[in-house]
Design a protein around this motif. Sequence first.
Motif, PDB file in Angstrom:
ATOM      1  N   VAL A  73       0.855  -1.185   0.000  1.00 55.68           N
ATOM      2  CA  VAL A  73       0.000   0.000   0.000  1.00 55.68           C
ATOM      3  C   VAL A  73       0.890   1.233   0.000  1.00 55.68           C
ATOM      4  O   VAL A  73       1.714   1.426   0.897  1.00 55.68           O
ATOM      5  N   LEU A  74       0.725   2.067  -1.035  1.00 59.27           N
ATOM      6  CA  LEU A  74       1.466   3.314  -1.169  1.00 59.27           C
ATOM      7  C   LEU A  74       0.563   4.468  -0.757  1.00 59.27           C
ATOM      8  O   LEU A  74      -0.531   4.622  -1.296  1.00 59.27           O
ATOM      9  N   LEU A  75       1.047   5.260   0.183  1.00 61.95           N
ATOM     10  CA  LEU A  75       0.326   6.452   0.611  1.00 61.95           C
ATOM     11  C   LEU A  75       1.130   7.685   0.207  1.00 61.95           C
ATOM     12  O   LEU A  75       2.350   7.717   0.378  1.00 61.95           O
ATOM     13  N   ILE A  76       0.422   8.670  -0.339  1.00 61.27           N
ATOM     14  CA  ILE A  76       1.032   9.945  -0.709  1.00 61.27           C
ATOM     15  C   ILE A  76       0.213  11.033  -0.016  1.00 61.27           C
ATOM     16  O   ILE A  76      -1.025  10.986  -0.026  1.00 61.27           O
ATOM     17  N   PRO A  77       0.876  12.019   0.589  1.00 62.17           N
ATOM     18  CA  PRO A  77       0.118  13.067   1.273  1.00 62.17           C
ATOM     19  C   PRO A  77      -0.588  14.010   0.307  1.00 62.17           C
ATOM     20  O   PRO A  77      -0.125  14.233  -0.817  1.00 62.17           O
ATOM     21  N   ASP A  82      -5.609  23.649   5.930  1.00 62.86           N
ATOM     22  CA  ASP A  82      -4.472  23.811   6.837  1.00 62.86           C
ATOM     23  C   ASP A  82      -3.969  22.475   7.371  1.00 62.86           C
ATOM     24  O   ASP A  82      -3.352  22.405   8.416  1.00 62.86           O
ATOM     25  N   GLY A  83      -4.242  21.413   6.623  1.00 61.66           N
ATOM     26  CA  GLY A  83      -3.829  20.092   7.069  1.00 61.66           C
ATOM     27  C   GLY A  83      -3.414  19.203   5.920  1.00 61.66           C
ATOM     28  O   GLY A  83      -3.376  19.617   4.765  1.00 61.66           O
ATOM     29  N   MET A  84      -3.127  17.971   6.252  1.00 65.67           N
ATOM     30  CA  MET A  84      -2.664  17.003   5.274  1.00 65.67           C
ATOM     31  C   MET A  84      -3.339  15.671   5.576  1.00 65.67           C
ATOM     32  O   MET A  84      -3.505  15.311   6.736  1.00 65.67           O
ATOM     33  N   LYS A  85      -3.751  14.982   4.517  1.00 60.30           N
ATOM     34  CA  LYS A  85      -4.270  13.636   4.723  1.00 60.30           C
ATOM     35  C   LYS A  85      -3.463  12.665   3.882  1.00 60.30           C
ATOM     36  O   LYS A  85      -2.803  13.051   2.919  1.00 60.30           O
ATOM     37  N   LEU A  86      -3.507  11.395   4.279  1.00 57.39           N
ATOM     38  CA  LEU A  86      -2.743  10.363   3.598  1.00 57.39           C
ATOM     39  C   LEU A  86      -3.668   9.604   2.666  1.00 57.39           C
ATOM     40  O   LEU A  86      -4.676   9.044   3.106  1.00 57.39           O
ATOM     41  N   CYS A  87      -3.308   9.565   1.397  1.00 59.26           N
ATOM     42  CA  CYS A  87      -4.166   8.972   0.371  1.00 59.26           C
ATOM     43  C   CYS A  87      -3.518   7.726  -0.222  1.00 59.26           C
ATOM     44  O   CYS A  87      -2.341   7.735  -0.587  1.00 59.26           O
ATOM     45  N   LYS A  88      -4.323   6.682  -0.322  1.00 58.99           N
ATOM     46  CA  LYS A  88      -3.869   5.444  -0.955  1.00 58.99           C
ATOM     47  C   LYS A  88      -3.800   5.679  -2.460  1.00 58.99           C
ATOM     48  O   LYS A  88      -4.744   6.169  -3.074  1.00 58.99           O
ATOM     49  N   VAL A  89      -2.650   5.328  -3.042  1.00 54.09           N
ATOM     50  CA  VAL A  89      -2.433   5.521  -4.475  1.00 54.09           C
ATOM     51  C   VAL A  89      -2.330   4.149  -5.130  1.00 54.09           C
ATOM     52  O   VAL A  89      -1.540   3.311  -4.713  1.00 54.09           O
ATOM     53  N   ARG A  90      -3.155   3.927  -6.148  1.00 53.75           N
ATOM     54  CA  ARG A  90      -3.146   2.648  -6.862  1.00 53.75           C
ATOM     55  C   ARG A  90      -2.328   2.723  -8.148  1.00 53.75           C
ATOM     56  O   ARG A  90      -1.889   1.713  -8.668  1.00 53.75           O
ATOM     57  N   LEU A  92       0.475   5.662 -10.301  1.00 53.06           N
ATOM     58  CA  LEU A  92       1.130   6.974 -10.330  1.00 53.06           C
ATOM     59  C   LEU A  92       0.483   7.896 -11.355  1.00 53.06           C
ATOM     60  O   LEU A  92       0.693   9.109 -11.316  1.00 53.06           O
ATOM     61  N   GLU A  93      -0.308   7.321 -12.244  1.00 50.55           N
ATOM     62  CA  GLU A  93      -1.035   8.142 -13.222  1.00 50.55           C
ATOM     63  C   GLU A  93      -2.130   8.953 -12.546  1.00 50.55           C
ATOM     64  O   GLU A  93      -2.663   9.887 -13.141  1.00 50.55           O
ATOM     65  N   ASN A  94      -2.475   8.610 -11.307  1.00 49.44           N
ATOM     66  CA  ASN A  94      -3.514   9.327 -10.572  1.00 49.44           C
ATOM     67  C   ASN A  94      -2.945  10.483  -9.750  1.00 49.44           C
ATOM     68  O   ASN A  94      -3.592  10.957  -8.826  1.00 49.44           O
ATOM     69  N   LEU A  95      -1.735  10.920 -10.080  1.00 52.24           N
ATOM     70  CA  LEU A  95      -1.123  12.057  -9.402  1.00 52.24           C
ATOM     71  C   LEU A  95      -1.135  13.264 -10.330  1.00 52.24           C
ATOM     72  O   LEU A  95      -0.892  13.139 -11.528  1.00 52.24           O
ATOM     73  N   ALA A  96      -1.425  14.434  -9.760  1.00 55.88           N
ATOM     74  CA  ALA A  96      -1.452  15.677 -10.542  1.00 55.88           C
ATOM     75  C   ALA A  96      -1.027  16.822  -9.619  1.00 55.88           C
ATOM     76  O   ALA A  96      -1.133  16.708  -8.389  1.00 55.88           O
ATOM     77  N   PRO A  97      -0.559  17.928 -10.201  1.00 53.89           N
ATOM     78  CA  PRO A  97      -0.170  19.064  -9.358  1.00 53.89           C
ATOM     79  C   PRO A  97      -1.344  19.546  -8.500  1.00 53.89           C
ATOM     80  O   PRO A  97      -2.447  19.743  -8.991  1.00 53.89           O
ATOM     81  N   PHE A 100       0.673  23.966  -3.651  1.00 54.80           N
ATOM     82  CA  PHE A 100       2.099  24.306  -3.777  1.00 54.80           C
ATOM     83  C   PHE A 100       2.721  23.658  -5.021  1.00 54.80           C
ATOM     84  O   PHE A 100       3.927  23.467  -5.085  1.00 54.80           O
ATOM     85  N   CYS A 101       1.902  23.249  -6.007  1.00 53.73           N
ATOM     86  CA  CYS A 101       2.352  22.586  -7.241  1.00 53.73           C
ATOM     87  C   CYS A 101       2.988  21.225  -6.970  1.00 53.73           C
ATOM     88  O   CYS A 101       3.724  20.696  -7.797  1.00 53.73           O
ATOM     89  N   LEU A 102       2.719  20.652  -5.816  1.00 57.50           N
ATOM     90  CA  LEU A 102       3.178  19.305  -5.485  1.00 57.50           C
ATOM     91  C   LEU A 102       2.324  18.287  -6.213  1.00 57.50           C
ATOM     92  O   LEU A 102       1.113  18.483  -6.358  1.00 57.50           O
ATOM     93  N   LEU A 103       2.939  17.193  -6.658  1.00 58.78           N
ATOM     94  CA  LEU A 103       2.141  16.101  -7.197  1.00 58.78           C
ATOM     95  C   LEU A 103       1.379  15.464  -6.043  1.00 58.78           C
ATOM     96  O   LEU A 103       1.967  15.114  -5.021  1.00 58.78           O
ATOM     97  N   GLU A 104       0.070  15.357  -6.204  1.00 58.92           N
ATOM     98  CA  GLU A 104      -0.799  14.795  -5.178  1.00 58.92           C
ATOM     99  C   GLU A 104      -1.810  13.876  -5.838  1.00 58.92           C
ATOM    100  O   GLU A 104      -2.088  13.998  -7.033  1.00 58.92           O
ATOM    101  N   PRO A 105      -2.399  12.977  -5.055  1.00 59.55           N
ATOM    102  CA  PRO A 105      -3.463  12.127  -5.601  1.00 59.55           C
ATOM    103  C   PRO A 105      -4.649  12.980  -6.075  1.00 59.55           C
ATOM    104  O   PRO A 105      -5.026  13.947  -5.410  1.00 59.55           O
ATOM    105  N   THR A 106      -5.205  12.621  -7.233  1.00 60.60           N
ATOM    106  CA  THR A 106      -6.368  13.351  -7.741  1.00 60.60           C
ATOM    107  C   THR A 106      -7.631  12.931  -6.992  1.00 60.60           C
ATOM    108  O   THR A 106      -8.560  13.715  -6.861  1.00 60.60           O
ATOM    109  N   GLN A 107      -7.667  11.694  -6.536  1.00 60.96           N
ATOM    110  CA  GLN A 107      -8.764  11.201  -5.711  1.00 60.96           C
ATOM    111  C   GLN A 107      -8.135  10.630  -4.454  1.00 60.96           C
ATOM    112  O   GLN A 107      -7.006  10.143  -4.489  1.00 60.96           O
ATOM    113  N   CYS A 108      -8.876  10.674  -3.353  1.00 65.40           N
ATOM    114  CA  CYS A 108      -8.257  10.259  -2.104  1.00 65.40           C
ATOM    115  C   CYS A 108      -9.093   9.236  -1.355  1.00 65.40           C
ATOM    116  O   CYS A 108     -10.199   9.542  -0.912  1.00 65.40           O
TER     117      CYS A 108
END
Length: 186
Positions: A73-77, A82-90, A92-97, A100-108
């Motif tokens: 299980v890969l989690l990406i913040p 004002d917070g952060m949650k941990l999202c399961k990523v299935r 890497l194509e589901n990551l987008a800016p 702060f222009c960080l790559l993040e999960p598009t769905q969480c």
Amino acid sequence: MKVLSKRELRYRLRNLRRSLPTQEHQQLSKAIVENIRSLEPFKSARVILAFCPFDGEPDISPLLEEILREGKVLLIPKVEHDGMKLCKVRSLENLAPGSFCLLEPTQCEEVEPELVELALVPGVAFDLKGCRLGMGKGFYDRILGRIRGFKVGVAFSFQVFEKIPCDPWDQRMDAIATEETIIYRR
């Protein structure tokens, strides 16, 4: 030697990190990835929090693909308000800016921090007692306080010091992975 303030450390080290020539950044990042792979907690963990590199941070993206390939299980913040949650990523194509222009999960699909067995954590600076200096918003500190798994700071060796300013709310790492070695907290 004068101990720099958190603000001074952030300014100097972020600039130094950004100024690394591309080829050197890639070589150092590759060595960091190899050192992380050698960690027993990396080999045994089933739920791993990682990050998408930003602002000159070490590039650990080969590990993200490896984690998924091994069925872990890969989690990406994901930063929200004002917070952060941990999202399961299935994928890497589901990551987008995102924030702060960080790559993040598009769905969480949110996962509670208490389930994390290994956390790979970026930072601006670390010290030998495991103190971590982040970007200054406290997003990681609030999450790391709930993680009971093994916490590894990920940094270039020039980001590791004997001692950095450390407040009571700053969360400590169990180890720091650099291109040279793994440093275990004293």
